[in-house]
Design a protein around this motif. Structure first.
Motif, PDB file in Angstrom:
ATOM      1  N   MET A   1      -6.443  -8.883  -1.260  1.00 58.41           N
ATOM      2  CA  MET A   1      -7.112  -7.683  -1.777  1.00 58.41           C
ATOM      3  C   MET A   1      -8.188  -8.017  -2.806  1.00 58.41           C
ATOM      4  O   MET A   1      -9.097  -7.235  -3.033  1.00 58.41           O
ATOM      5  CB  MET A   1      -6.076  -6.727  -2.387  1.00 58.41           C
ATOM      6  CG  MET A   1      -5.283  -5.950  -1.335  1.00 58.41           C
ATOM      7  SD  MET A   1      -3.878  -5.047  -2.028  1.00 58.41           S
ATOM      8  CE  MET A   1      -4.680  -3.744  -2.927  1.00 58.41           C
TER       9      MET A   1
ATOM     10  N   SER B   1       0.127   4.676   5.510  1.00 58.78           N
ATOM     11  CA  SER B   1      -0.008   4.077   4.172  1.00 58.78           C
ATOM     12  C   SER B   1      -0.981   4.882   3.326  1.00 58.78           C
ATOM     13  O   SER B   1      -0.796   5.010   2.115  1.00 58.78           O
ATOM     14  CB  SER B   1      -0.557   2.647   4.262  1.00 58.78           C
ATOM     15  OG  SER B   1       0.192   1.885   5.126  1.00 58.78           O
ATOM     16  N   LEU B   2      -2.011   5.440   3.962  1.00 59.32           N
ATOM     17  CA  LEU B   2      -3.045   6.146   3.211  1.00 59.32           C
ATOM     18  C   LEU B   2      -2.561   7.517   2.758  1.00 59.32           C
ATOM     19  O   LEU B   2      -2.649   7.855   1.573  1.00 59.32           O
ATOM     20  CB  LEU B   2      -4.301   6.286   4.085  1.00 59.32           C
ATOM     21  CG  LEU B   2      -5.543   6.846   3.421  1.00 59.32           C
ATOM     22  CD1 LEU B   2      -6.021   5.954   2.291  1.00 59.32           C
ATOM     23  CD2 LEU B   2      -6.673   7.010   4.449  1.00 59.32           C
TER      24      LEU B   2
ATOM     25  N   THR C   1      -8.556  -7.355   4.680  1.00 59.11           N
ATOM     26  CA  THR C   1      -7.364  -7.538   3.832  1.00 59.11           C
ATOM     27  C   THR C   1      -6.210  -8.092   4.667  1.00 59.11           C
ATOM     28  O   THR C   1      -5.492  -9.001   4.242  1.00 59.11           O
ATOM     29  CB  THR C   1      -6.951  -6.201   3.178  1.00 59.11           C
ATOM     30  OG1 THR C   1      -8.070  -5.662   2.490  1.00 59.11           O
ATOM     31  CG2 THR C   1      -5.813  -6.392   2.185  1.00 59.11           C
TER      32      THR C   1
ATOM     33  N   ALA D   1     -11.215  -9.167  -0.193  1.00 54.45           N
ATOM     34  CA  ALA D   1     -11.536  -8.494   1.077  1.00 54.45           C
ATOM     35  C   ALA D   1     -12.513  -7.345   0.859  1.00 54.45           C
ATOM     36  O   ALA D   1     -12.544  -6.734  -0.208  1.00 54.45           O
ATOM     37  CB  ALA D   1     -10.254  -7.975   1.716  1.00 54.45           C
ATOM     38  N   LYS D   2     -13.304  -7.065   1.890  1.00 50.86           N
ATOM     39  CA  LYS D   2     -14.287  -5.981   1.833  1.00 50.86           C
ATOM     40  C   LYS D   2     -13.932  -4.842   2.783  1.00 50.86           C
ATOM     41  O   LYS D   2     -14.745  -3.959   3.031  1.00 50.86           O
ATOM     42  CB  LYS D   2     -15.680  -6.537   2.195  1.00 50.86           C
ATOM     43  CG  LYS D   2     -16.226  -7.522   1.170  1.00 50.86           C
ATOM     44  CD  LYS D   2     -16.625  -6.788  -0.095  1.00 50.86           C
ATOM     45  CE  LYS D   2     -17.108  -7.734  -1.177  1.00 50.86           C
ATOM     46  NZ  LYS D   2     -17.070  -7.129  -2.501  1.00 50.86           N
ATOM     47  N   SER D   3     -12.749  -4.901   3.365  1.00 52.57           N
ATOM     48  CA  SER D   3     -12.296  -3.807   4.236  1.00 52.57           C
ATOM     49  C   SER D   3     -10.781  -3.962   4.442  1.00 52.57           C
ATOM     50  O   SER D   3     -10.195  -4.968   4.048  1.00 52.57           O
ATOM     51  CB  SER D   3     -12.997  -3.869   5.600  1.00 52.57           C
ATOM     52  OG  SER D   3     -12.560  -5.018   6.305  1.00 52.57           O
ATOM     53  N   TYR D   4     -10.187  -2.945   5.088  1.00 52.65           N
ATOM     54  CA  TYR D   4      -8.749  -2.997   5.367  1.00 52.65           C
ATOM     55  C   TYR D   4      -8.447  -4.142   6.342  1.00 52.65           C
ATOM     56  O   TYR D   4      -7.512  -4.907   6.145  1.00 52.65           O
ATOM     57  CB  TYR D   4      -8.313  -1.662   5.969  1.00 52.65           C
ATOM     58  CG  TYR D   4      -6.836  -1.556   6.212  1.00 52.65           C
ATOM     59  CD1 TYR D   4      -5.959  -1.208   5.186  1.00 52.65           C
ATOM     60  CD2 TYR D   4      -6.292  -1.806   7.467  1.00 52.65           C
ATOM     61  CE1 TYR D   4      -4.593  -1.111   5.407  1.00 52.65           C
ATOM     62  CE2 TYR D   4      -4.934  -1.708   7.703  1.00 52.65           C
ATOM     63  CZ  TYR D   4      -4.091  -1.356   6.665  1.00 52.65           C
ATOM     64  OH  TYR D   4      -2.744  -1.270   6.886  1.00 52.65           O
ATOM     65  N   ARG D   5      -9.280  -4.241   7.370  1.00 51.39           N
ATOM     66  CA  ARG D   5      -9.070  -5.293   8.371  1.00 51.39           C
ATOM     67  C   ARG D   5      -9.166  -6.677   7.722  1.00 51.39           C
ATOM     68  O   ARG D   5      -8.349  -7.552   7.988  1.00 51.39           O
ATOM     69  CB  ARG D   5     -10.113  -5.149   9.475  1.00 51.39           C
ATOM     70  CG  ARG D   5      -9.898  -6.059  10.654  1.00 51.39           C
ATOM     71  CD  ARG D   5     -11.014  -5.881  11.641  1.00 51.39           C
ATOM     72  NE  ARG D   5     -10.898  -4.614  12.329  1.00 51.39           N
ATOM     73  CZ  ARG D   5     -10.511  -4.504  13.595  1.00 51.39           C
ATOM     74  NH1 ARG D   5     -10.228  -5.577  14.288  1.00 51.39           N
ATOM     75  NH2 ARG D   5     -10.420  -3.342  14.180  1.00 51.39           N
TER      76      ARG D   5
ATOM     77  N   LYS E   1      -7.903  -3.811  -8.593  1.00 49.62           N
ATOM     78  CA  LYS E   1      -8.946  -3.654  -7.572  1.00 49.62           C
ATOM     79  C   LYS E   1      -8.612  -2.594  -6.534  1.00 49.62           C
ATOM     80  O   LYS E   1      -7.847  -2.808  -5.625  1.00 49.62           O
ATOM     81  CB  LYS E   1      -9.249  -4.957  -6.872  1.00 49.62           C
ATOM     82  CG  LYS E   1     -10.533  -4.827  -6.081  1.00 49.62           C
ATOM     83  CD  LYS E   1     -10.782  -6.020  -5.236  1.00 49.62           C
ATOM     84  CE  LYS E   1     -11.534  -5.523  -4.022  1.00 49.62           C
ATOM     85  NZ  LYS E   1     -11.341  -6.203  -2.840  1.00 49.62           N
TER      86      LYS E   1
ATOM     87  N   LEU F   1       0.814  -1.217   0.000  1.00 49.93           N
ATOM     88  CA  LEU F   1       0.000   0.000   0.000  1.00 49.93           C
ATOM     89  C   LEU F   1       0.848   1.267   0.000  1.00 49.93           C
ATOM     90  O   LEU F   1       0.425   2.300  -0.496  1.00 49.93           O
ATOM     91  CB  LEU F   1      -0.962  -0.001   1.191  1.00 49.93           C
ATOM     92  CG  LEU F   1      -1.986  -1.139   1.140  1.00 49.93           C
ATOM     93  CD1 LEU F   1      -2.869  -1.137   2.364  1.00 49.93           C
ATOM     94  CD2 LEU F   1      -2.845  -1.042  -0.120  1.00 49.93           C
TER      95      LEU F   1
ATOM     96  N   ARG G   1      -2.983   0.813  13.534  1.00 48.83           N
ATOM     97  CA  ARG G   1      -3.771   1.956  13.039  1.00 48.83           C
ATOM     98  C   ARG G   1      -2.873   3.057  12.487  1.00 48.83           C
ATOM     99  O   ARG G   1      -3.197   3.702  11.493  1.00 48.83           O
ATOM    100  CB  ARG G   1      -4.664   2.483  14.154  1.00 48.83           C
ATOM    101  CG  ARG G   1      -5.965   1.703  14.294  1.00 48.83           C
ATOM    102  CD  ARG G   1      -6.993   2.557  14.968  1.00 48.83           C
ATOM    103  NE  ARG G   1      -6.454   3.111  16.187  1.00 48.83           N
ATOM    104  CZ  ARG G   1      -6.721   2.634  17.402  1.00 48.83           C
ATOM    105  NH1 ARG G   1      -7.547   1.636  17.541  1.00 48.83           N
ATOM    106  NH2 ARG G   1      -6.186   3.166  18.467  1.00 48.83           N
TER     107      ARG G   1
ATOM    108  N   PHE H   1      -1.856   2.173   9.077  1.00 47.77           N
ATOM    109  CA  PHE H   1      -2.951   2.459   8.141  1.00 47.77           C
ATOM    110  C   PHE H   1      -2.865   3.930   7.711  1.00 47.77           C
ATOM    111  O   PHE H   1      -2.889   4.245   6.517  1.00 47.77           O
ATOM    112  CB  PHE H   1      -4.291   2.174   8.832  1.00 47.77           C
ATOM    113  CG  PHE H   1      -5.507   2.532   8.010  1.00 47.77           C
ATOM    114  CD1 PHE H   1      -6.213   1.556   7.335  1.00 47.77           C
ATOM    115  CD2 PHE H   1      -5.957   3.849   7.908  1.00 47.77           C
ATOM    116  CE1 PHE H   1      -7.338   1.883   6.570  1.00 47.77           C
ATOM    117  CE2 PHE H   1      -7.073   4.184   7.164  1.00 47.77           C
ATOM    118  CZ  PHE H   1      -7.766   3.197   6.484  1.00 47.77           C
TER     119      PHE H   1
END
Lengths: 268, 249
Positions: free
Chosen positions: A207, A155-156, A216, A210-214, A268, A32, A149, A152
């Motif tokens: 990835m 990375s974002l 993933t 998955a439907k969320s970061y967690r 994705k 990421l 966290r 996260f």
């Protein structure tokens, strides 16, 4: 299953599970942050560390850890000197690692031991290496959870993270140290040349679904566990190198997931 | 708290080119400020200076409160980056995870998000007008919706000022107007200072209290008459990208 009758195989599986926990977890952040190639550069440096350890009679996992930590901070400094061509710093560190490894490997007393670090090995892991890997893995995974966290946020978007009060410099330093530790720890079982694949393929596979970061994170680790444990079992029964089996399982699983979820787009 | 910013005697140069030289500018607390300028004029460099990503080689940038006291922008200023959709569209996180992450700098290491945090995140998403479920992945949202998610993330910090670097550059014009109207609403209702970079002089005229233009290493405040002149020039030369004032419309 008779593979559990062998002490070396039980150890290999325990180490494999630990490696599969920490490498994809760190790999998610690497992917990421668009730093996937850093693990590749570090894996080559870990080889130089291993060769150095074997030459001077030091624990090769420990010497690999020290070499990777040195390299990771050297990489950071080199990036500051080359801000517009930051990715070339990775190539320089990778070249240094493989160059040193090639030369130092000529001086190792046991070529077989050095080769075990190239593509991984399930042969007996000595007590001192085993303890170091156990301890290192627990430290890496615990620190990863503590910083989960913050990783996260960084990375974002580092700028937003900094302004919102995240200590970006500390988080990046901790993360680079964790990366160095993970790569060095994984080198023995999975193989130094294959660590970066274990850092990336489970994450890419995770990835896809998955439907969320967690999710993933969880799926990346589960895929990592599946690739590593199955690869080690195949290695035991078919006498093949574990690293090769793990990586090919990863590649085919990822390609299969692309085919199954092709409507979602490649990246994705 | 109302937050403003002041830049004094600023100088910032890259190896071969100076972007800003001996320049002053200020944004008053609670102001809606728009920064315009041609491509390559240094708008994003100025944004980096305001965010603290870059440090001016000379002069300084000071964030100040109403009493002119210096304030550390950390925790007070939020930032929405350029092209968030292109940069983060593939990031495997839900809208709610992104918005909640604004609290990460304030949380202790092992603190969990509370029910109130989650409710606040949903409220922020509702405020920016995201009709989708907060659990929708970014990759399942449109570019405009992703931009709204990042604005909601900025609002989650309860910021005194929000910096936005070309937030609508890759989006359609009707959405740009809606987005700026939303920023104006936040500016008025929350009394948050807004500093936004845009190419759109029409939006600047409609929404901004102050318009600055970056040209030839200076930051110049544009009068209303200059903005209208730029707009007239655009309408008479609709295909020209840059006007005589070097402001790209």
């Amino acid at each position: 299953m008779d593979l559990f009758n062998y002490e070396f195989m039980r150890r290999a599986l325990i180490v494999g599970v630990l490696v599969a926990l920490i490498v994809p977890a760190i790999g998610q952040v690497l992917v990421l942050k668009r730093m996937s190639m850093v693990s590749d550069a570090l894996s080559h440096v870990s080889l130089a560390g291993v060769a150095f350890g074997l030459v001077v009679g030091m624990n090769p996992v420990l010497s690999a850890i020290l070499a990777c930590i040195l390299a990771v901070f050297g990489l950071d400094e080199l990036r500051k000197v080359l801000p517009e061509y930051g990715e070339t710093a990775i190539a320089v560190v990778l070249s240094l690692g493989i160059g040193l490894a090639a030369i130092l490997s000529d001086f190792t007393k046991s070529g077989t031991n050095f080769n075990a670090f190239l593509f991984g090995s399930i042969v007996a892991i000595p007590d001192d290496e085993y303890l170091l890997i156990l301890l290192g893995s627990i430290v890496v995974f615990t620190v990863f959870l503590i910083f989960y966290r913050s990783l996260f946020s960084v990375s974002l978007d580092e700028t937003f993270a900094r302004l919102s009060g995240v200590n970006v410099r500390l988080v990046n330093m901790v993360f680079m140290t964790l990366t160095a530790l993970s790569v060095s720890i994984a080198a023995k079982t999975v193989g130094a040349l294959i660590v970066s694949s274990l850092a990336i393929l489970p994450v890419l596979s995770g990835m896809r679904i998955a439907k969320s970061y967690r999710q993933t994170t969880v799926y990346s680790i589960l895929f990592g566990l599946f690739f590593t444990v199955t690869g080690l079992i195949l290695s035991f029964y078919f006498g093949i190198k574990p690293g090769g089996a793990i990586v090919l399982l990863g590649v085919f699983t990822y390609l299969g997931l692309i085919a199954l979820t092709s409507g979602k787009g490649l990246a994705k | 708290m109302n937050l403003g910013v002041r830049g004094e005697h600023l100088r910032f140069c890259y190896q071969n080119r100076c972007i800003i030289e001996e320049t002053d500018f200020s944004v008053k607390p609670g102001e809606f400020c728009v920064i315009v300028g041609a491509n390559g004029s240094g708008k994003s460099t100025l944004m980096n200076l305001l965010c603290g990503v870059s440090i001016p080689q000379e002069g300084e940038i000071r964030w100040i409160d109403e009493k002119d006291q210096r304030i550390d922008p950390k925790g007070h200023v939020a930032y929405v980056r350029q092209n968030a959709a292109a940069q983060h569209g593939g990031f495997p996180a839900t809208a709610q995870e992104v918005v909640l992450s604004a609290l990460n700098g304030r949380k202790k290491w092992l603190d969990r998000y509370t029910i109130e945090d989650r409710k606040k995140a949903v409220d922020a998403l509702n405020l920016v007008g995201l009709p989708e479920s907060p659990d929708t992945l970014l990759s399942d949202l449109s570019g405009g919706q992703i931009q709204r998610v990042f604005l909601a993330q900025a609002l989650m910090c309860d910021p005194d000022a929000i910096l936005l670097d070309e937030p609508t550059s890759s989006l359609d014009p009707s959405f740009s107007h809606t987005f700026f109207a939303l920023l104006k609403k936040i500016n008025i209702e929350r009394n948050a200072t807004i500093i936004v970079i845009t190419h759109d002089m029409g939006l600047a005229k409609e929404f901004a209290d102050t318009v600055y233009c970056l040209e030839e290493t200076s930051i110049v405040e544009l009068e209303k008459s200059q903005i209208e002149e730029e707009l007239r020039h655009k309408h008479s030369h609709p295909h020209k990208e840059e006007s005589h004032g070097s402001v790209q419309l």
